[in-house]
Design a protein around this motif. Structure first.
Motif, mmCIF file in Angstrom:
data_model
loop_
_atom_site.group_PDB
_atom_site.id
_atom_site.type_symbol
_atom_site.label_atom_id
_atom_site.label_comp_id
_atom_site.label_asym_id
_atom_site.label_seq_id
_atom_site.Cartn_x
_atom_site.Cartn_y
_atom_site.Cartn_z
ATOM 1 N N LEU A 156 -14.346 2.796 -34.176
ATOM 2 C CA LEU A 156 -14.729 2.686 -35.309
ATOM 3 C C LEU A 156 -16.365 2.898 -35.023
ATOM 4 C CD1 LEU A 156 -13.830 -0.775 -36.193
ATOM 5 C CD2 LEU A 156 -13.728 1.018 -37.201
ATOM 6 N N TYR A 216 -24.915 1.507 -39.643
ATOM 7 C CA TYR A 216 -24.938 0.502 -39.154
ATOM 8 C C TYR A 216 -25.580 0.769 -38.215
ATOM 9 C CZ TYR A 216 -22.632 -2.456 -42.564
ATOM 10 O OH TYR A 216 -22.422 -3.459 -43.750
ATOM 11 N N LYS A 244 -27.151 -3.266 -36.747
ATOM 12 C CA LYS A 244 -26.416 -5.170 -37.818
ATOM 13 C C LYS A 244 -25.015 -6.014 -36.525
ATOM 14 C CE LYS A 244 -26.639 -3.096 -42.210
ATOM 15 N NZ LYS A 244 -26.553 -3.976 -43.302
ATOM 16 N N ALA A 252 -22.894 -6.597 -37.252
ATOM 17 C CA ALA A 252 -21.392 -6.959 -37.562
ATOM 18 C C ALA A 252 -20.762 -5.822 -36.357
ATOM 19 C CB ALA A 252 -20.583 -5.919 -38.722
ATOM 20 N N LEU A 267 -20.632 -7.313 -32.398
ATOM 21 C CA LEU A 267 -19.335 -7.644 -32.380
ATOM 22 C C LEU A 267 -18.373 -6.727 -31.874
ATOM 23 C CD1 LEU A 267 -19.393 -9.967 -35.070
ATOM 24 C CD2 LEU A 267 -19.451 -10.971 -33.174
ATOM 25 N N ILE A 268 -18.498 -5.732 -32.917
ATOM 26 C CA ILE A 268 -17.179 -4.862 -32.282
ATOM 27 C C ILE A 268 -17.387 -4.422 -31.376
ATOM 28 C CG2 ILE A 268 -17.031 -2.047 -33.299
ATOM 29 C CD1 ILE A 268 -16.991 -3.203 -36.690
ATOM 30 N N ASP A 271 -16.208 -6.273 -28.767
ATOM 31 C CA ASP A 271 -14.624 -6.637 -28.680
ATOM 32 C C ASP A 271 -13.998 -5.090 -27.396
ATOM 33 O OD1 ASP A 271 -14.377 -8.624 -30.576
ATOM 34 O OD2 ASP A 271 -13.584 -7.303 -32.152
ATOM 35 N N TYR A 272 -15.278 -4.119 -28.028
ATOM 36 C CA TYR A 272 -14.853 -2.904 -27.598
ATOM 37 C C TYR A 272 -15.477 -3.117 -25.618
ATOM 38 C CZ TYR A 272 -13.466 -0.422 -31.572
ATOM 39 O OH TYR A 272 -12.590 0.614 -32.653
#
Lengths: 272, 272
Positions: A150, A159, A162, A164, A167-168, A171-172
């Motif tokens: 992503l 982005y 941001k 989001a 957060l991504i 996660d990764y």
């Protein structure tokens, strides 16, 4: 007068606009060099494609650059450097530098605890090329590889900072935090745009290695060692060729190159 | 015996795997039909490409399906339906149904307050095709269009119900909430996978229109009206052709089609 090799342009190719982060670093370190860039925007991304397809595309990209009488080629695309470079290198009579090897060498130099992380596209990570190259040079280093698919669309969508994206990134990257790496290679040309978020998630103690910059530094050294720096008296020309020109393309170029370029030409790469 | 047209397969093409959500709906509504699907995985996504390139790719995709003696073609790709269909329709001697027109008709039927939202890729939204088609059919409807480029990679990465996806959906969709639409067209084949998040963000009062399902319904009607339903006595065959087969491809197919398919063949689409 015979063709003076040192005054010929540097050729850079990539699956799209991402390689412009490499071009930006080459311009920063070698401001006097002429550059011909080919971006295969019409067929990007290479990342999710089969090895066979990536090799075929790389051949066409190189043939195109050779028509422009380049003195040296940089495969700015991590996917190409990872899965195609070994094959195509032997097929052409020109030096081709990928982005894997400079990034791998730098990671070895920076790491103190011998634990290095690599992030990149599915193709780059699946090829295991960074890990292989690092372990070929220093078998004591432990390498932890992770695909972050992503990150490319997030960078292209702007982005950068941001919630989001954080957060991504969390996660990764949490698996890499858990294994206590002290060095992280940004193994994709898009990732330097997300450097701030990645640095924030990884924390102060992790050194980020920007393959684009390391590649420009290695190119500088190679040109110096071989007396191939362009004469300063000549005018500097930067040309951008692409296989397709989508809407808002000049904004995208600006985002990745950090400056505007007017010299953009569309070519049919399938003819090569 | 002469070729019995009704027993020939339905042809479906898309820039990649997204069109499999259309194939899934066709299978659900027409379980007895043979289907040949072509996914241009080697050149996806079409969304960010120029109109000229999308038209050229669509021609090749159609020529490939015609070789398979199809009775009807669905352009499952919103980008193709939006920018190429009008041009290529006149070049071939076969009916081609896009996904724009069925989605547009359904939106008009569902909307009570005459305010309809459309979400899709940059190419689909930039073409303004949904808005034009809706206003051609009913000039009183107000249409609000919005590109959501991150939804495709989020769907492919399996980010269906993550917090980051909700934040991104909020970022994108707040402008549509502000203008009080009561109907929202999912104008991209990938978006049905994010239906839950989109529904949650938009709230109960907004009806979501799934272009894939509406297209399958229109195809059912067309086949019935023309006596073109396949005879029930014949065996049912589903074939999948793709221009490239990346790693984990069968998982991706499963995600979009909702079932497994073993009959996957790679073809060189540039020959067409």
């Amino acid at each position: 007068m015979a063709d003076n090799k040192r005054n010929r342009p540097i050729g850079i190719f990539d699956s799209g606009v991402g390689g412009l982060t490499v071009m930006a670093e080459v311009i920063r370190h070698l401001p006097n060099e002429n550059i011909v860039y080919f971006g295969d925007v019409g067929r990007c991304p290479y990342g999710g494609r089969s090895k066979e397809t990536i090799i075929q595309f790389a051949r066409q990209d190189i043939k195109f650059l050779l028509e422009h009488n380049v003195k040296y080629i940089i495969a700015a695309c991590n996917s190409v450097s990872a899965v195609a470079l070994e094959t195509v290198k032997n097929e052409f009579d020109i030096e081709i530098l990928g982005v894997i090897s400079p990034g791998a060498k730098a990671a070895i130099n920076y790491s103190k605890n011998g634990r290095v992380g690599i992030i990149g596209t599915v193709a780059t990570i699946g090829s295991n090329s960074y890990a292989k190259e690092i372990q070929r040079l220093n078998n004591d280093i432990k390498v932890f590889s992770l695909a972050c698919p992503l990150f490319v669309p997030l960078a292209e969508e702007g982005y950068m900072d941001k919630e989001a994206t954080k957060l991504i990134a969390h996660d990764y990257l949490k698996t890499l935090i858990d294994v206590d790496i002290d060095t992280l290679v940004l193994g994709c040309t898009h990732y330097p745009l997300l450097k701030n978020v990645i640095a924030e998630v990884m924390g102060d103690k992790v050194k980020l290695v920007d393959s684009a910059e390391e590649t420009a530094l290695e190119l500088t050294q190679v040109l110096d060692n071989n007396g191939l720096r362009k004469e300063e008296t000549e005018e500097v020309i930067h040309k951008l060729y692409v296989s397709d020109v989508p809407d808002n393309f000049s904004d995208l170029v600006h985002k990745f190159l950090g400056s505007r370029i007017n010299n953009i030409t569309r070519v049919d790469i399938t003819r090569y």
